[in-house]
Design a protein around this motif. Sequence first.
Motif, PDB file in Angstrom:
ATOM      1  N   GLY A 258     -25.731  -8.218  13.567  1.00 49.09           N
ATOM      2  CA  GLY A 258     -26.109  -9.353  14.405  1.00 49.09           C
ATOM      3  C   GLY A 258     -27.407  -9.959  13.927  1.00 49.09           C
ATOM      4  N   ILE A 259     -27.492 -11.278  13.930  1.00 47.37           N
ATOM      5  CA  ILE A 259     -28.672 -11.987  13.426  1.00 47.37           C
ATOM      6  C   ILE A 259     -29.306 -12.810  14.539  1.00 47.37           C
ATOM      7  CG2 ILE A 259     -29.530 -13.716  11.790  1.00 47.37           C
ATOM      8  CD1 ILE A 259     -27.260 -12.987   9.923  1.00 47.37           C
ATOM      9  N   ALA A 260     -30.616 -12.683  14.656  1.00 47.87           N
ATOM     10  CA  ALA A 260     -31.403 -13.544  15.550  1.00 47.87           C
ATOM     11  C   ALA A 260     -32.453 -14.243  14.706  1.00 47.87           C
ATOM     12  CB  ALA A 260     -32.060 -12.722  16.648  1.00 47.87           C
ATOM     13  N   LEU A 261     -32.433 -15.557  14.716  1.00 45.17           N
ATOM     14  CA  LEU A 261     -33.385 -16.329  13.924  1.00 45.17           C
ATOM     15  C   LEU A 261     -34.705 -16.488  14.677  1.00 45.17           C
ATOM     16  CD1 LEU A 261     -30.896 -19.031  12.675  1.00 45.17           C
ATOM     17  CD2 LEU A 261     -32.012 -17.314  11.242  1.00 45.17           C
ATOM     18  N   ILE A 262     -35.791 -16.350  13.953  1.00 42.62           N
ATOM     19  CA  ILE A 262     -37.132 -16.527  14.514  1.00 42.62           C
ATOM     20  C   ILE A 262     -37.596 -17.946  14.192  1.00 42.62           C
ATOM     21  CG2 ILE A 262     -39.524 -15.745  14.454  1.00 42.62           C
ATOM     22  CD1 ILE A 262     -38.509 -12.982  13.655  1.00 42.62           C
ATOM     23  N   GLU A 263     -37.651 -18.771  15.215  1.00 45.46           N
ATOM     24  CA  GLU A 263     -38.043 -20.171  15.027  1.00 45.46           C
ATOM     25  C   GLU A 263     -39.553 -20.309  15.203  1.00 45.46           C
ATOM     26  OE1 GLU A 263     -37.026 -24.655  16.741  1.00 45.46           O
ATOM     27  OE2 GLU A 263     -36.123 -22.870  17.650  1.00 45.46           O
ATOM     28  N   PRO A 264     -40.241 -20.906  14.231  1.00 45.28           N
ATOM     29  CA  PRO A 264     -41.695 -21.039  14.356  1.00 45.28           C
ATOM     30  C   PRO A 264     -42.081 -21.839  15.596  1.00 45.28           C
ATOM     31  CG  PRO A 264     -40.844 -22.360  12.521  1.00 45.28           C
ATOM     32  CD  PRO A 264     -39.740 -21.467  12.967  1.00 45.28           C
ATOM     33  N   GLY A 265     -43.020 -21.263  16.356  1.00 45.89           N
ATOM     34  CA  GLY A 265     -43.538 -21.949  17.528  1.00 45.89           C
ATOM     35  C   GLY A 265     -42.727 -21.800  18.787  1.00 45.89           C
ATOM     36  N   LYS A 266     -41.582 -21.098  18.723  1.00 49.12           N
ATOM     37  CA  LYS A 266     -40.724 -21.051  19.904  1.00 49.12           C
ATOM     38  C   LYS A 266     -40.141 -19.668  20.207  1.00 49.12           C
ATOM     39  CE  LYS A 266     -39.198 -25.891  19.669  1.00 49.12           C
ATOM     40  NZ  LYS A 266     -38.023 -26.798  19.665  1.00 49.12           N
ATOM     41  N   SER A 267     -40.477 -18.655  19.427  1.00 45.99           N
ATOM     42  CA  SER A 267     -39.821 -17.358  19.575  1.00 45.99           C
ATOM     43  C   SER A 267     -40.699 -16.360  20.312  1.00 45.99           C
ATOM     44  CB  SER A 267     -39.440 -16.792  18.199  1.00 45.99           C
ATOM     45  OG  SER A 267     -38.481 -17.616  17.568  1.00 45.99           O
ATOM     46  N   VAL A 268     -40.040 -15.467  21.058  1.00 42.72           N
ATOM     47  CA  VAL A 268     -40.700 -14.382  21.792  1.00 42.72           C
ATOM     48  C   VAL A 268     -40.057 -13.073  21.342  1.00 42.72           C
ATOM     49  CG1 VAL A 268     -41.182 -13.390  24.063  1.00 42.72           C
ATOM     50  CG2 VAL A 268     -41.146 -15.894  23.749  1.00 42.72           C
ATOM     51  N   ALA A 269     -40.862 -12.069  21.102  1.00 37.85           N
ATOM     52  CA  ALA A 269     -40.379 -10.824  20.501  1.00 37.85           C
ATOM     53  C   ALA A 269     -39.231 -10.204  21.291  1.00 37.85           C
ATOM     54  CB  ALA A 269     -41.540  -9.834  20.367  1.00 37.85           C
ATOM     55  N   GLU A 270     -39.400 -10.056  22.617  1.00 43.28           N
ATOM     56  CA  GLU A 270     -38.377  -9.404  23.429  1.00 43.28           C
ATOM     57  C   GLU A 270     -37.057 -10.167  23.381  1.00 43.28           C
ATOM     58  OE1 GLU A 270     -41.369 -10.193  24.390  1.00 43.28           O
ATOM     59  OE2 GLU A 270     -42.392  -8.284  24.776  1.00 43.28           O
ATOM     60  N   GLU A 271     -37.143 -11.493  23.410  1.00 44.21           N
ATOM     61  CA  GLU A 271     -35.927 -12.309  23.376  1.00 44.21           C
ATOM     62  C   GLU A 271     -35.233 -12.211  22.027  1.00 44.21           C
ATOM     63  OE1 GLU A 271     -37.183 -16.215  24.398  1.00 44.21           O
ATOM     64  OE2 GLU A 271     -37.669 -15.704  26.485  1.00 44.21           O
ATOM     65  N   ILE A 272     -36.020 -12.119  20.956  1.00 43.84           N
ATOM     66  CA  ILE A 272     -35.428 -12.006  19.621  1.00 43.84           C
ATOM     67  C   ILE A 272     -34.621 -10.724  19.507  1.00 43.84           C
ATOM     68  CG2 ILE A 272     -35.990 -11.618  17.181  1.00 43.84           C
ATOM     69  CD1 ILE A 272     -36.137 -14.511  17.957  1.00 43.84           C
ATOM     70  N   LEU A 273     -35.186  -9.609  19.969  1.00 46.16           N
ATOM     71  CA  LEU A 273     -34.480  -8.328  19.881  1.00 46.16           C
ATOM     72  C   LEU A 273     -33.235  -8.325  20.757  1.00 46.16           C
ATOM     73  CD1 LEU A 273     -37.492  -5.846  19.854  1.00 46.16           C
ATOM     74  CD2 LEU A 273     -36.036  -6.495  17.926  1.00 46.16           C
ATOM     75  N   THR A 274     -33.325  -8.941  21.933  1.00 43.49           N
ATOM     76  CA  THR A 274     -32.158  -9.030  22.815  1.00 43.49           C
ATOM     77  C   THR A 274     -31.059  -9.861  22.172  1.00 43.49           C
ATOM     78  OG1 THR A 274     -33.512  -8.801  24.811  1.00 43.49           O
ATOM     79  CG2 THR A 274     -31.334  -9.794  25.076  1.00 43.49           C
ATOM     80  N   THR A 275     -31.443 -10.968  21.540  1.00 42.55           N
ATOM     81  CA  THR A 275     -30.468 -11.831  20.868  1.00 42.55           C
ATOM     82  C   THR A 275     -29.802 -11.098  19.712  1.00 42.55           C
ATOM     83  OG1 THR A 275     -31.709 -13.824  21.450  1.00 42.55           O
ATOM     84  CG2 THR A 275     -30.156 -13.997  19.620  1.00 42.55           C
ATOM     85  N   ALA A 276     -30.598 -10.360  18.933  1.00 42.43           N
ATOM     86  CA  ALA A 276     -30.044  -9.609  17.805  1.00 42.43           C
ATOM     87  C   ALA A 276     -29.081  -8.534  18.302  1.00 42.43           C
ATOM     88  CB  ALA A 276     -31.173  -8.985  16.987  1.00 42.43           C
ATOM     89  N   ASP A 277     -29.440  -7.866  19.393  1.00 42.26           N
ATOM     90  CA  ASP A 277     -28.577  -6.829  19.955  1.00 42.26           C
ATOM     91  C   ASP A 277     -27.263  -7.429  20.452  1.00 42.26           C
ATOM     92  OD1 ASP A 277     -28.510  -3.935  20.713  1.00 42.26           O
ATOM     93  OD2 ASP A 277     -28.211  -4.787  22.715  1.00 42.26           O
ATOM     94  N   ASP A 278     -27.345  -8.557  21.166  1.00 41.76           N
ATOM     95  CA  ASP A 278     -26.129  -9.234  21.632  1.00 41.76           C
ATOM     96  C   ASP A 278     -25.262  -9.666  20.453  1.00 41.76           C
ATOM     97  OD1 ASP A 278     -26.959  -8.922  24.239  1.00 41.76           O
ATOM     98  OD2 ASP A 278     -27.747 -10.966  24.432  1.00 41.76           O
ATOM     99  N   ALA A 279     -25.902 -10.148  19.403  1.00 40.84           N
ATOM    100  CA  ALA A 279     -25.160 -10.593  18.224  1.00 40.84           C
ATOM    101  C   ALA A 279     -24.447  -9.428  17.556  1.00 40.84           C
ATOM    102  CB  ALA A 279     -26.116 -11.257  17.232  1.00 40.84           C
ATOM    103  N   MET A 280     -25.122  -8.272  17.501  1.00 45.52           N
ATOM    104  CA  MET A 280     -24.493  -7.099  16.899  1.00 45.52           C
ATOM    105  C   MET A 280     -23.240  -6.703  17.681  1.00 45.52           C
ATOM    106  SD  MET A 280     -24.114  -3.584  17.261  1.00 45.52           S
ATOM    107  CE  MET A 280     -25.512  -3.014  18.238  1.00 45.52           C
ATOM    108  N   TYR A 281     -23.339  -6.711  19.014  1.00 48.55           N
ATOM    109  CA  TYR A 281     -22.160  -6.386  19.814  1.00 48.55           C
ATOM    110  C   TYR A 281     -21.093  -7.469  19.685  1.00 48.55           C
ATOM    111  CZ  TYR A 281     -24.222  -2.255  21.873  1.00 48.55           C
ATOM    112  OH  TYR A 281     -24.750  -0.999  22.047  1.00 48.55           O
TER     113      TYR A 281
END
Length: 305
Positions: A258-281
Amino acid sequence: MKLSLNLPGGLFQLHLSPEGVFSVPYVIESFIKLMAHQTSGAIGNPDNYLKYIHPEDIHHYIQAVKDSGDRLCHLNHRFRYQREVGTYRWLHITATPERQEDGGTIWHGHVSDATIQCENEHQLQRLAYNDALTGLPRRAILDNSLPAIIESCDRKGEWAAVLLFDLDGFKLLNDRHGHDVGDAILVEAANRLECNTLDTDFVYRYGGNEFVVVANDLGTNLSQATEHAQALAEKIRSSFEECYKIRGLRLSATSSIGIALIEPGKSVAEEILTTADDAMYGAKRRGGNTVFIPNKGRSCEAPPT
């Protein structure tokens, strides 16, 4: 004097003249043996020993001595010292400075070999921060590092990505063939990740049979970043399709990514990890051996065999 001969390490005096010239008015024999490089004239100029200090440590050593002399504070410092060609030992120097009437400074000190202690401390630190099985940084390190990675993206205006990997069918392999085989698969998986990533990327063991790669420097626009992240994930996915040859067995453990993209100026660490986890599932739900980017609605599935 006889008592000093039985001390670990050696006693010394270091003198700094008002003109800024260092000298060593007194040392005991064990000091000379520890430092190993005895110059002509018994002790010689203490500056002669500086060339044997590790290049990465010399600046810090000089600064520590300077700070001690300027502020008349206790000197307590460790550094690597080359006693033999190609071999460094950790030395620990402690000394108390005194200002003399003429404006000079004299230190009364002691130096000892701290190699074993330093190596034990480094080993404990490595175990605290790195996974004992694979040697990769633990999830806690990722949690601590990700905000700084995001801040770097914000500062440079460049995208990055978190790639979360789960080994397909690992639990079944682990239950069927035993934990030793399962551990060997995890070690090989970690090696494949490190072999297929760049020096600018970071690889972590996320927990169990999950790994994370943080891919940096993916460009300044979404399309470019998505392409680079997906290409890296596909490269790693393909490497995981190769069989694991362990104890005469040929075992298969593909990966769901699963991939979560980190967008400059708009990303939050907890949300990135949650997105990556959801993408993996999301990749798991698509049958595994798949790369999925949920925020773009894209998946990259393994070619049919």
